[in-house]
Design a protein around this motif. Sequence first.
Motif, short mmCIF file in Angstrom:
data_model
loop_
_atom_site.label_atom_id
_atom_site.label_comp_id
_atom_site.label_asym_id
_atom_site.label_seq_id
_atom_site.Cartn_x
_atom_site.Cartn_y
_atom_site.Cartn_z
N VAL A 38 -4.68 -0.34 -3.32
CA VAL A 38 -4.41 0.96 -2.70
C VAL A 38 -5.53 1.40 -1.77
O VAL A 38 -5.26 1.84 -0.64
N PRO A 39 -6.82 1.29 -2.16
CA PRO A 39 -7.88 1.66 -1.20
C PRO A 39 -7.85 0.83 0.08
O PRO A 39 -8.09 1.37 1.17
N VAL A 40 -7.54 -0.46 -0.03
CA VAL A 40 -7.44 -1.29 1.17
C VAL A 40 -6.30 -0.79 2.06
O VAL A 40 -6.45 -0.65 3.28
N MET A 41 -5.16 -0.50 1.45
CA MET A 41 -4.01 -0.02 2.22
C MET A 41 -4.30 1.32 2.89
O MET A 41 -3.98 1.54 4.05
N ARG A 42 -4.92 2.23 2.16
CA ARG A 42 -5.19 3.56 2.71
C ARG A 42 -6.22 3.49 3.84
O ARG A 42 -6.15 4.25 4.81
N VAL A 58 11.82 -7.34 -6.82
CA VAL A 58 10.95 -6.99 -5.70
C VAL A 58 10.19 -5.70 -6.04
O VAL A 58 10.79 -4.71 -6.48
N ARG A 59 8.90 -5.73 -5.82
CA ARG A 59 8.06 -4.55 -6.01
C ARG A 59 7.36 -4.22 -4.70
O ARG A 59 7.00 -5.13 -3.93
N CYS A 60 7.20 -2.94 -4.44
CA CYS A 60 6.63 -2.50 -3.17
C CYS A 60 5.65 -1.36 -3.42
O CYS A 60 5.93 -0.46 -4.22
N ILE A 61 4.51 -1.41 -2.76
CA ILE A 61 3.52 -0.33 -2.81
C ILE A 61 3.42 0.24 -1.39
O ILE A 61 3.27 -0.51 -0.43
N ALA A 62 3.49 1.57 -1.26
CA ALA A 62 3.49 2.20 0.06
C ALA A 62 2.52 3.37 0.11
O ALA A 62 2.28 4.05 -0.89
N VAL A 63 1.97 3.60 1.31
CA VAL A 63 1.08 4.74 1.55
C VAL A 63 1.47 5.39 2.87
O VAL A 63 2.08 4.75 3.74
N ALA A 64 1.11 6.65 3.01
CA ALA A 64 1.36 7.37 4.25
C ALA A 64 0.36 6.94 5.32
O ALA A 64 -0.75 6.51 5.01
N VAL A 65 0.78 7.05 6.58
CA VAL A 65 -0.12 6.83 7.71
C VAL A 65 -0.52 8.21 8.21
O VAL A 65 0.27 8.89 8.89
N GLU A 119 -0.61 13.33 -5.01
CA GLU A 119 -1.89 13.38 -5.70
C GLU A 119 -2.58 12.02 -5.73
O GLU A 119 -3.80 11.93 -5.53
N SER A 120 -1.82 10.96 -5.96
CA SER A 120 -2.41 9.62 -6.10
C SER A 120 -2.65 8.93 -4.76
O SER A 120 -3.48 8.03 -4.65
N GLY A 121 -1.89 9.33 -3.73
CA GLY A 121 -2.05 8.72 -2.41
C GLY A 121 -1.23 7.47 -2.20
O GLY A 121 -1.38 6.80 -1.18
N TYR A 122 -0.36 7.13 -3.13
CA TYR A 122 0.51 5.97 -2.95
C TYR A 122 1.77 6.15 -3.78
O TYR A 122 1.86 7.03 -4.64
#
Length: 264
Positions: free
Chosen positions: A248-252, A210-217, A196-199
């Motif tokens: 998140v918008p930059v990553m997506r 360590v912290r990590c933010i991930a998105v689908a390709v 739902e959130s996209g990340y």
Amino acid sequence: MVSTPATAPTGNDRAGGGVQSVERAFLLLEALADSSGIATLSELSTTSGLPMPTIHRLIRTLVQQGYVRQDTARRYTLGPRLIRLGETAGRLLGSWARPYLTELMEATGETANLAVLEGGEVVYVGQVQSRRSMRMFTEVGRRVQPHCTGVGKALLAQLPEEEARALLGTGPLQAHTAYTVTDPQDLITQLGTARESGYVVDDQEQEIGVRCIAVAVPGAPTPTALSVSGPEARIRALEAQAGSAALVPVMRQIASRLGEVLAP
């Protein structure tokens, strides 16, 4: 002047220029892969829609070439000759993605990673490290469990829920830190939120601090994800940014452009 009629396509040639037998051979390989790498001839006939005589002929050729193997139970599995092809393709995937990973690293100042899901494990296929003295480093080619990493959870979120459940199993998941999610149902809930959130977030679940933010390709031929990782405080600061620098918008946006390049 008498014109000579064009040669009619043979049974092996397609009007669009493709070779039907080659297309069908790859269809069978993909059907095997979708069956977790092992299937009977009747199962391949059902999943591929190909007639049994065609499957017999193609499978025999694939076995002879080492791309498929037959086990003692007369089932067929993906063969070892595919390993070299997959490894080479994985290295090329990282090369194609490098400009996008570099862009992500420049935009965030943190290490950018690319990973795929293979055999129930996360495989890192690309990375561009942060220029900062304190930075995250993961060796390309390293395999890790999916439940405790940002990219792993982003990859699981791309699977149908039943498939993700089957991959995770019903028992407690391995704890790498005190923050690791070890209950499969809790992780399934996280995956629903991620869709739902996209990340998705790895908050010290693989490594303390360590912290990590991930998105689908999106659009990639296999489940693929990219991430930024770094010290917890720095990643949280990135998450707090708004406007054109919002993380998140930059990553997506970068992931979407990368997906267009990787799309089959």
